[in-house]
Enzyme design. Sequence first.
Site, mmCIF file in Angstrom:
data_model
loop_
_atom_site.group_PDB
_atom_site.id
_atom_site.type_symbol
_atom_site.label_atom_id
_atom_site.label_comp_id
_atom_site.label_asym_id
_atom_site.label_seq_id
_atom_site.Cartn_x
_atom_site.Cartn_y
_atom_site.Cartn_z
ATOM 1 N N ASN A 85 -4.134 3.445 0.047
ATOM 2 C CA ASN A 85 -5.315 2.588 -0.088
ATOM 3 C C ASN A 85 -5.176 1.252 0.643
ATOM 4 O OD1 ASN A 85 -3.650 1.132 -1.786
ATOM 5 N ND2 ASN A 85 -4.685 1.761 -3.656
ATOM 6 N N TYR A 115 7.989 -1.880 -7.936
ATOM 7 C CA TYR A 115 7.005 -1.082 -8.670
ATOM 8 C C TYR A 115 7.546 -0.570 -10.005
ATOM 9 C CZ TYR A 115 3.840 -1.273 -4.715
ATOM 10 O OH TYR A 115 2.980 -1.710 -3.730
ATOM 11 N N GLU A 151 5.751 -11.690 -8.128
ATOM 12 C CA GLU A 151 5.745 -10.896 -6.898
ATOM 13 C C GLU A 151 6.056 -11.752 -5.670
ATOM 14 O OE1 GLU A 151 2.780 -7.258 -8.159
ATOM 15 O OE2 GLU A 151 1.958 -8.844 -6.898
ATOM 16 N N HIS A 167 -2.108 -3.994 -1.313
ATOM 17 C CA HIS A 167 -1.693 -4.305 -2.684
ATOM 18 C C HIS A 167 -2.005 -5.777 -2.898
ATOM 19 C CE1 HIS A 167 0.976 -4.891 -6.192
ATOM 20 N NE2 HIS A 167 1.207 -6.056 -5.626
ATOM 21 N N LYS A 197 -0.049 -2.195 3.427
ATOM 22 C CA LYS A 197 0.856 -1.062 3.238
ATOM 23 C C LYS A 197 1.071 -0.285 4.544
ATOM 24 C CE LYS A 197 -0.526 -0.509 -1.589
ATOM 25 N NZ LYS A 197 -1.100 0.454 -2.564
#
Length: 144
Positions: free
Chosen positions: A114, A51, A128, A117, A11
Amino acid sequence: MALERTLSIIKPDGISRNLIGSVIERFERAGLRVVAARMRRLDRNEAERFYAVHRARPFFPSLVGYMTSGPILVQVLEGEDAVRKNRDLMGATDPARAAPGTIRREWGESIERNLVHGSDSPETAREEIGFFFGAIDVCDRTDS
């Protein structure tokens, strides 16, 4: 054990902190191979579609804003039990609750920031991967 593929995203916080190599090294040390990779920047529409499962959640606008705030590295990882292995390496979504030695525990800053993913099931992984890559983009590395 069957060979699987899973999607992994480093990310914007991982990119801005120059942790790409460190994260990929964790995957490779665990026996996962990168079979496709692309650095890109998501636009709002792409982030909302990717998302969409979280659309009704209160954190959705913040998540979309964060995921469009800078470049990401999307990659396909391949290996035995790749989905589980990747999730084990990432750790819990909340870095404070992630196990010691996991990517999120070591480098994650918050539940939102975080660092990574990963797909949560083989079925989700297929969807995905297809969101970001065509079949021609994924390299066969079964001999490497």
